[in-house]
Design an enzyme around this catalytic site. Structure first.
Site, PDB file in Angstrom:
ATOM      1  N   CYS A 123       6.201   4.704   7.000  1.00 49.12           N
ATOM      2  CA  CYS A 123       6.164   5.941   7.793  1.00 49.12           C
ATOM      3  C   CYS A 123       6.943   5.815   9.093  1.00 49.12           C
ATOM      4  CB  CYS A 123       4.712   6.298   8.082  1.00 49.12           C
ATOM      5  SG  CYS A 123       3.744   6.268   6.584  1.00 49.12           S
ATOM      6  N   ARG A 161      16.092  -6.340   9.299  1.00 49.46           N
ATOM      7  CA  ARG A 161      17.407  -6.446   9.955  1.00 49.46           C
ATOM      8  C   ARG A 161      18.144  -5.107  10.069  1.00 49.46           C
ATOM      9  NH1 ARG A 161      21.276  -9.086   8.843  1.00 49.46           N
ATOM     10  NH2 ARG A 161      21.653 -10.019  10.879  1.00 49.46           N
ATOM     11  N   TYR A 179      16.522 -14.849   7.900  1.00 53.97           N
ATOM     12  CA  TYR A 179      15.860 -13.821   8.715  1.00 53.97           C
ATOM     13  C   TYR A 179      15.426 -12.634   7.855  1.00 53.97           C
ATOM     14  CZ  TYR A 179      18.184 -16.824  12.042  1.00 53.97           C
ATOM     15  OH  TYR A 179      18.616 -17.935  12.711  1.00 53.97           O
ATOM     16  N   GLU A 206      22.537 -27.099  14.414  1.00 56.15           N
ATOM     17  CA  GLU A 206      21.314 -26.384  14.011  1.00 56.15           C
ATOM     18  C   GLU A 206      21.649 -25.122  13.215  1.00 56.15           C
ATOM     19  OE1 GLU A 206      18.619 -27.390  17.990  1.00 56.15           O
ATOM     20  OE2 GLU A 206      19.701 -25.497  17.882  1.00 56.15           O
ATOM     21  N   PRO A 207      22.338 -25.248  12.097  1.00 56.67           N
ATOM     22  CA  PRO A 207      22.696 -24.038  11.359  1.00 56.67           C
ATOM     23  C   PRO A 207      21.498 -23.436  10.636  1.00 56.67           C
ATOM     24  CG  PRO A 207      23.327 -25.980  10.113  1.00 56.67           C
ATOM     25  CD  PRO A 207      22.780 -26.485  11.430  1.00 56.67           C
ATOM     26  N   GLY A 208      21.395 -22.130  10.652  1.00 54.26           N
ATOM     27  CA  GLY A 208      20.347 -21.447   9.898  1.00 54.26           C
ATOM     28  C   GLY A 208      20.999 -20.493   8.910  1.00 54.26           C
ATOM     29  N   ARG A 209      21.558 -19.413   9.469  1.00 47.85           N
ATOM     30  CA  ARG A 209      22.148 -18.354   8.645  1.00 47.85           C
ATOM     31  C   ARG A 209      23.241 -18.878   7.703  1.00 47.85           C
ATOM     32  NH1 ARG A 209      22.244 -13.073  10.618  1.00 47.85           N
ATOM     33  NH2 ARG A 209      22.110 -13.936  12.702  1.00 47.85           N
ATOM     34  N   TYR A 219      18.630  -4.300  13.954  1.00 49.43           N
ATOM     35  CA  TYR A 219      19.969  -4.580  14.510  1.00 49.43           C
ATOM     36  C   TYR A 219      21.038  -3.661  13.947  1.00 49.43           C
ATOM     37  CZ  TYR A 219      17.581  -9.166  14.754  1.00 49.43           C
ATOM     38  OH  TYR A 219      16.683 -10.182  14.928  1.00 49.43           O
ATOM     39  N   GLY A 261      24.586 -20.850  14.726  1.00 49.54           N
ATOM     40  CA  GLY A 261      25.345 -19.646  15.058  1.00 49.54           C
ATOM     41  C   GLY A 261      26.521 -19.319  14.161  1.00 49.54           C
TER      42      GLY A 261
HETATM   43  N1  LLP Z   1      19.254 -22.970  17.245  1.00 48.99           N
HETATM   44  C1  LLP Z   1      18.615 -22.161  18.112  1.00 48.99           C
HETATM   45  C2  LLP Z   1      18.156 -22.702  19.389  1.00 48.99           C
HETATM   46  C3  LLP Z   1      18.412 -20.815  17.792  1.00 48.99           C
HETATM   47  O1  LLP Z   1      17.794 -20.019  18.657  1.00 48.99           O
HETATM   48  C4  LLP Z   1      18.876 -20.302  16.551  1.00 48.99           C
HETATM   49  C5  LLP Z   1      18.681 -18.894  16.188  1.00 48.99           C
HETATM   50  C6  LLP Z   1      19.520 -21.201  15.671  1.00 48.99           C
HETATM   51  C7  LLP Z   1      19.697 -22.516  16.052  1.00 48.99           C
HETATM   52  C8  LLP Z   1      20.040 -20.779  14.330  1.00 48.99           C
HETATM   53  O2  LLP Z   1      21.037 -19.822  14.446  1.00 48.99           O
HETATM   54  P1  LLP Z   1      21.907 -19.378  13.179  1.00 48.99           P
HETATM   55  O3  LLP Z   1      22.690 -20.577  12.703  1.00 48.99           O
HETATM   56  O4  LLP Z   1      20.971 -18.915  12.122  1.00 48.99           O
HETATM   57  O5  LLP Z   1      22.766 -18.307  13.679  1.00 48.99           O
HETATM   58  N2  LLP Z   1      16.930 -12.607  13.668  1.00 48.99           N
HETATM   59  C9  LLP Z   1      18.345 -12.567  13.966  1.00 48.99           C
HETATM   60  C10 LLP Z   1      18.889 -13.916  14.322  1.00 48.99           C
HETATM   61  C11 LLP Z   1      18.162 -14.582  15.471  1.00 48.99           C
HETATM   62  C12 LLP Z   1      18.658 -15.974  15.743  1.00 48.99           C
HETATM   63  C13 LLP Z   1      17.737 -16.693  16.654  1.00 48.99           C
HETATM   64  N3  LLP Z   1      18.109 -18.049  16.945  1.00 48.99           N
HETATM   65  C14 LLP Z   1      19.070 -11.927  12.789  1.00 48.99           C
HETATM   66  O6  LLP Z   1      18.415 -11.550  11.814  1.00 48.99           O
HETATM   67  O7  LLP Z   1      20.286 -11.757  12.818  1.00 48.99           O
END
Ligand code: LLP
Length: 415
Positions: free
Chosen positions: A340, A309, A369, A270-273, A313, A236
């Site tokens: 389209c 995105r 994403y 659990e970092p993604g973004r 959003y 997050g």
């Molecule tokens: N852990 C869990 C359980 C999650 O559901 C998520 C993201 C993460 C970790 C990673 O979150 P992050 O660090 O990336 O914020 N498609 C959307 C974002 C959806 C996130 C879903 N869950 C976007 O493009 O903004």
């Protein structure tokens, strides 16, 4: 800090000029900077070092094998949400002891495979899911580790589609139900239910929501009086897309570490973004300029199927010309794709000097994403992915062909 910078007025990824990459591979394509990925992983690793956490990169943000491999070889684990992500995690050699598995809807076949592979833990979101994992583990004569995902009912102060820790969201268990489970773990003899998981949302720029959720969870854990070994605080952490001022990994850590110091559990992140977001861009070329009634449109060769995105959003992505423009930006353009749908835009009302057919544009902050949410809508092949490491330019996924578009389709005889 990302590694997409102008040199001699040409936008470069590390030491490679994007114009040359476009010439070689054609557009559009996703472009990843290896150094930016590893830098961002290291930022989190170093910031939380004193707690020796297990960092599990969230595969849903970017599941390209080269991206996953880059992180796994630096010690990262992986946060997965499907059998497909498990397959990819194992493909890049992620040790199964570094895989955590979340999702509200795990199917039995997916659970079975994850148990067979001895993943580190399941993040469980409901009682029926818990019963299913227990039953499958029993059948396989295994014992599986489980963290219960709690819904702490905390507002992450982000977009409503990416808020996940409020009581109206489908995620996690409410505290009362979770307490009942922790106190009656005997009902699940094939599970070690010794962890807690929270994930309150995405693109969170302040540490306050984390602090609130963690404090609430700690109070809950203390009230339980059952031994908790793992505390997974989810992902997050936010990044800069435009004028946000997200806290740095250090700043987040400074607020979070004191809450957990001296506690007997292993921290999981659990970092993604945060890791992938600014490590990637989408490169696209202007096909036409169209002056319509009130607006100028730059119609480009990437659309909402490539990066959804902005449409989904109303997300803001900075758009940079690959060749830096000399004069002050005077014209406003909507940057739109060929699809389209009126919702097919990458950016609206952006100022440029003058855009013309053939110009290359970089859609920034597209590493998370981006490709993972791409589709074949309008029968558009998905684009290639390229990774740069220093001067080295590697095609890490070739663009799909028309043949790929019909892969798996079956035409019944006689229709
Ligand atoms: N852990 C869990 C359980 C999650 O559901 C998520 C993201 C993460 C970790 C990673 O979150 P992050 O660090 O990336 O914020 N498609 C959307 C974002 C959806 C996130 C879903 N869950 C976007 O493009 O903004």
């Amino acid at each position: 800090m990302h590694r997409f910078k102008y040199r001699d007025n040409l936008l470069c990824c590390e030491n490679a000029a994007i114009r040359d990459i476009a010439k070689r591979f054609g557009t559009p394509f996703y472009l990843y900077s290896h150094k930016t990925l590893t830098d961002h992983y290291d930022k989190i690793r170093i910031a939380f070092k004193s707690l020796n956490p297990l960092i599990c990169f969230s595969v849903k943000a970017n599941s390209n094998l080269a991206v996953l491999k880059t992180l796994v070889s630096r010690g990262s684990g992986l946060d997965i949400v499907s059998g497909g992500e498990l397959y990819k995690a194992l493909k890049v050699g992620c040790p199964s002891g570094r895989i955590v598995y979340a999702s509200v809807g795990k199917k039995t076949s997916e659970i079975e495979e994850a148990i067979r592979r001895n993943i580190f833990s399941f993040n469980v979101e409901s009682e029926p899911e818990l019963a299913t994992i227990n039953q499958i583990a029993g059948r396989l004569r295994k014992r599986s580790r489980v963290s219960l995902r709690l819904n702490p009912d905390v507002d992450a102060m982000t977009h409503k589609y990416i808020t996940t820790g409020k009581s109206e969201n489908k995620f996690g268990l409410d505290l009362a139900k979770a307490a009942g489970i922790y106190r009656n773990t005997r009902r699940y003899p094939n599970l070690n239910i010794d962890g807690v998981h929270i994930h309150i949302g995405s693109q969170i720029t302040e540490s306050l929501p984390f602090v609130k959720a963690i404090k609430k969870t700690l109070r809950f854990i203390d009230s339980l009086k059952v031994p908790i070994k793992n505390f997974n605080i989810g992902g997050g952490m936010g990044i800069i897309y435009s004028d946000e001022r997200p806290q740095t990994a250090q700043q987040f850590a400074k607020r979070i570490i004191p809450l957990l110091k001296g506690r007997p559990f292993r921290l999981i992140l659990e970092p993604g973004r945060f890791i992938a977001g600014n490590s990637g861009i989408l490169v696209t070329r202007v096909i036409y300029i169209k002056q319509a009634f009130q607006k100028k449109f730059a119609i480009v060769d990437a659309g909402m199927n490539d990066l959804i995105r902005p449409s989904l959003y109303s997300a803001y992505h900075e758009i940079l010309p690959v060749r830096r423009q000399a004069k002050a930006p005077v014209n406003k353009y909507d940057i739109v794709g060929p699809i389209c749908e009126s919702g097919d835009f990458l950016a609206k009302d952006r100022r440029f000097n003058r855009l013309k057919t053939g110009d290359l544009l970089a859609v920034m902050g597209a590493g998370a994403y981006g490709f993972t949410m791409a589709s074949n809508y309008n029968s558009r092949p998905r684009v290639s992915e390229i990774m740069v490491e220093g001067r080295r330019v590697c095609l890490v996924r070739r663009a799909e062909t028309y043949k790929d578009l019909i892969k798996g389709e079956i035409l019944p005889r006689g229709i």
